[in-house]
Write a protein that holds these residues in place. Structure first.
Motif, short mmCIF file in Angstrom:
data_model
loop_
_atom_site.label_atom_id
_atom_site.label_comp_id
_atom_site.label_asym_id
_atom_site.label_seq_id
_atom_site.Cartn_x
_atom_site.Cartn_y
_atom_site.Cartn_z
N ILE A 25 0.84 -1.21 0.00
CA ILE A 25 0.00 0.00 0.00
C ILE A 25 0.86 1.25 0.00
O ILE A 25 0.62 2.21 -0.76
N SER A 30 3.71 0.82 -3.25
CA SER A 30 3.22 0.42 -4.58
C SER A 30 4.17 -0.55 -5.26
O SER A 30 4.41 -0.47 -6.47
N HIS A 76 -4.37 -2.31 -4.03
CA HIS A 76 -4.73 -0.88 -4.02
C HIS A 76 -6.23 -0.70 -4.21
O HIS A 76 -6.86 0.15 -3.56
#
Length: 712
Positions: free
Chosen positions: A387, A390, A399
């Protein structure tokens, strides 16, 4: 016919009370004046005549009844009640009755008839109380709260005694030397009461289990479990039943289920978890919406109702999570094997599957049996890294799940849910279980992602069943209910919060929730955060299991249940069985039967929570035992007539500064203002104040930590 004598009124009053005591001590027995005099050992004719006059006077007051010429007994008003014994440290007790409008009944030590703390008893309530409070005596022990106790064995040459740890168990247990079960002097053990003759001061018992040397980690953790009534192992027949369950998933079984084995499915759990009872499947649909499945281990498929395995799970009610171990509700073969949704294995589930749009609105829902194949076992930390950075496996999917969880959370708070972010204490343990560090666990987006989808499944399952039935005749179900807080308790909290500049709007439930959420956001990171959060939680009602279709105040859900953790909670097993029954077109189940199961489950849940807290307190005390003399900053977390509790800021360990140990003044308790005040210098120490403390003493047996105040 006798004449009333002129005797001293105070003497007459004393004699009247003695006469009434005779009737109280002899229950419903009818007595004449001669029998009363004999029981009082009074032989003088004049005094005997006075007793007869007293009997007639008390009959006029409707305290006694003359059932035949010269024969009297206590007039029966509401003379018998049932309730639970709440023992005091002095040996007397209050009987807490089932009637919320009935005051507690005081019972003197000599009138307890061997009743122990928590026992359910029948009490004879005296027709005339000696003071303002109602008094009575135990006439029957209906059900013992517990017959087993943890404690220390004390041996001599000819006999042995067992000293219970429970501070409300005021009687040592006599142990015949032949019933020691190998226990040595000073060892910690579990004793069972086997007999308690009416004339005996102490109960007789035997040593059931030797726990080990006092102070050792395994000994103390097992003592906590035993003290709260949780067994230390599974019976042989239960283990045998679990081993005999087939681990083969047949094609016929798969054909009965919706197949999700080709749909991306992941589990997200703590790094040290062994039982994975929930998984999330994710698929982006051609119409741009998202299909999210909440797949829960199909425990009910493996546990046959009324089997030995089922009875054991019901008795335990829940898994118990102590500082260093988990005591599972189900044997390991089920909890960590057959039912655990381990990666890269086909597993049987019961699922709630939703179609959601980008705003997090539920467009369709489906409930039923599934088969899954988990693609990845994530820890919370791994998902949090994905999170935040990425990077990693399934970045896009995680996500999107996180974004949907945010939408669900927004809807929940908009509808009036309360955001309580209470802190959780964790310990770093060495190989012997000794705590070498204490830290506060932080809840991040990864934890909330899982929580929000579990809340969605729990809510939607409850809503689905609540709509079944005609008119007011609803189908029986197991709900998780949470009442609105008591206005007086909430008002007291609002007054205290106002001292820190926080306003609680009490016009409506929605306004209360909104105010509390603002408060929780505002206090984050401030010195008063933990105190205000804990006080706010204490001002709330306690959530319980019930068949009554009531709302969940804290979550602002009209209907709510527990569907998502059947490996560790028996109510979830009940929910699975009932849901399947209704999906298959079954009629409403017996409400009275399930309400009794709910009550038992609520009681077991409370005991498990108490056991967990006891293990935390023990480890906090054990940790600070090596830090006696150390100085810390802390916040006053509680005030009482005998001292103030202080929570150390850096590790949340809590101890007490006793008023008698504060030497610069004579301090008294101001209950209304949550403070203690010095009588000469008017120095005030109030809940939420920051102070400096020194670790003075630690008592591991009592799990108590004593601090001393470090004066400026």
């Amino acid at each position: 016919m006798s004449k009333k004598k002129n005797i001293n009124p105070s003497v007459n009053q004393v004699l009247t009370q003695l006469v009434l005591d005779v009737f109280e001590q002899n229950g419903r027995e009818a007595l004449n004046y001669k029998q009363v005099a004999a029981k009082l050992n009074i032989r003088e004719p004049e005094s005997r005549e006075t007793i007869l006059e007293i009997l007639k006077e008390e009959a006029k007051k409707d305290i006694l009844q003359e059932i035949s010429p010269g024969k009297f007994k206590v007039l029966e008003l509401k003379t018998f009640v049932e309730g639970k014994v709440d023992m005091t440290s002095e040996g007397s007790a209050f009987i807490v009755t089932d009637d919320e409008f009935e005051n507690d009944i005081f019972v003197a030590p000599r009138k307890l008839r061997n009743a122990l703390n928590g026992d359910r008893v029948k009490v004879y309530v005296y027709a005339k109380s000696k003071g303002k409070r109602k008094e009575g005596e135990v006439i029957e022990i209906i059900k013992r709260a517990k017959m087993e106790f943890t404690g220390i064995v004390k041996l001599s040459e000819r006999f042995a005694f067992f000293v219970p740890d429970d501070r409300k168990m005021l009687h040592d247990i006599f142990i015949p030397l032949g019933d020691l079960n190998g226990a040595k002097n000073g060892m910690k053990a579990v004793a069972t009461i086997t007999d308690w003759p009416p004339e005996a001061k102490n109960p007789i018992g035997r040593i059931k289990t030797v726990l080990g040397v006092q102070g050792e980690n395994d000994t103390e953790m097992n003592a906590i479990l035993a003290d709260y009534g949780f067994p230390l192992s599974f019976p042989a027949e239960v283990e045998r039943d679990s081993e005999e369950i087939s681990d083969v998933i047949t094609p016929e079984e798969i054909a009965k289920r919706r197949d999700f084995r080709d749909v991306l499915t992941i589990t997200i759990d703590p790094y040290d978890a062994k039982d994975f009872d929930d998984a999330i499947s994710y698929k982006k649909l051609e119409n741009g919406n998202f299909e999210v499945g909440v797949h829960i281990a199909d425990v009910a498929h493996y546990i046959i109702p009324d089997s030995e395995l089922d009875k054991e799970a019901y008795d335990r009610g829940t898994s118990v999570y102590l500082v260093d171990r988990v005591i599972p509700m189900l044997p390991e073969r089920l909890s960590n094997g057959l039912c655990s949704l381990r990666p890269h294995e086909d597993k049987l589930c019961f699922a709630a599957v939703f179609e959601l749009d980008e705003a997090g609105h539920v467009l369709t829902e489906w409930f039923g049996k599934t088969v899954i194949h988990s693609d990845r076992r994530f820890t919370y930390e791994e998902v949090q890294e994905v999170i935040e950075n990425s990077e990693g496996e399934y970045v896009e999917e995680i996500h999107q799940l996180n974004a949907l969880a945010y939408k669900l959370r927004e809807q929940k708070f908009k509808n009036g849910a309360i955001s309580f972010e209470s802190t959780e204490v964790k310990f770093k343990l060495d190989e012997t279980g000794k705590p070498i560090g204490v830290f506060v666990k932080e809840r991040k987006d990864a934890h909330k992602l899982v929580e929000d989808f579990m809340l969605l499944a729990n809510r939607k399952v409850a809503e689905f069943v609540s709509k079944k039935g005609k008119g007011k005749k609803k189908y029986t179900f197991v709900y998780r209910a949470h009442d609105a807080p008591n206005p007086e308790t909430l008002g007291n909290f609002a007054q205290f919060a106002a001292r820190f500049g926080y306003k609680i709007n009490m016009k409506s439930d929605r306004e209360v929730a909104r105010s509390l959420n603002h408060l929780m956001a505002d206090v984050e990171g401030k010195k008063e955060q933990n105190v205000l959060t804990q006080l706010a939680i204490r001002s709330m009602a306690k959530a319980v299991y019930t068949t009554k279709s009531s709302s969940h105040y804290g979550l602002a859900f009209d209907h709510y249940t527990h569907f998502t953790s059947p490996i560790r909670r028996y109510p979830d097993v009940m929910v699975h069985r009932l849901l399947l029954h209704y999906l298959n077109g079954g009629e409403s189940a017996n409400a009275e039967h399930y309400e009794a199961l709910c009550k038992h489950s609520s009681e077991k849940e409370k005991k498990a929570a108490d056991a967990e807290r006891a293990s935390v307190k023990y480890k906090q005390a054990e940790y600070l035992k090596d830090h006696i003399g150390s100085i810390y900053s802390g916040v006053i977390s509680g005030v009482t007539e005998w001292g103030m509790y202080v929570q150390i800021t850096e590790n949340n360990c809590e101890g007490m500064i006793r008023l008698r140990d504060i030497a610069d003044d004579f301090y008294t308790w101001d209950e209304k203002n949550y403070a203690i005040i010095g009588q000469r210098k008017k120095k005030v120490y109030q809940l939420g104040d920051e102070i400096r403390i020194k670790v003075k003493n630690v008592d591991l047996t009592k799990k108590q930590i004593d601090f001393s105040l470090v004066q400026d």
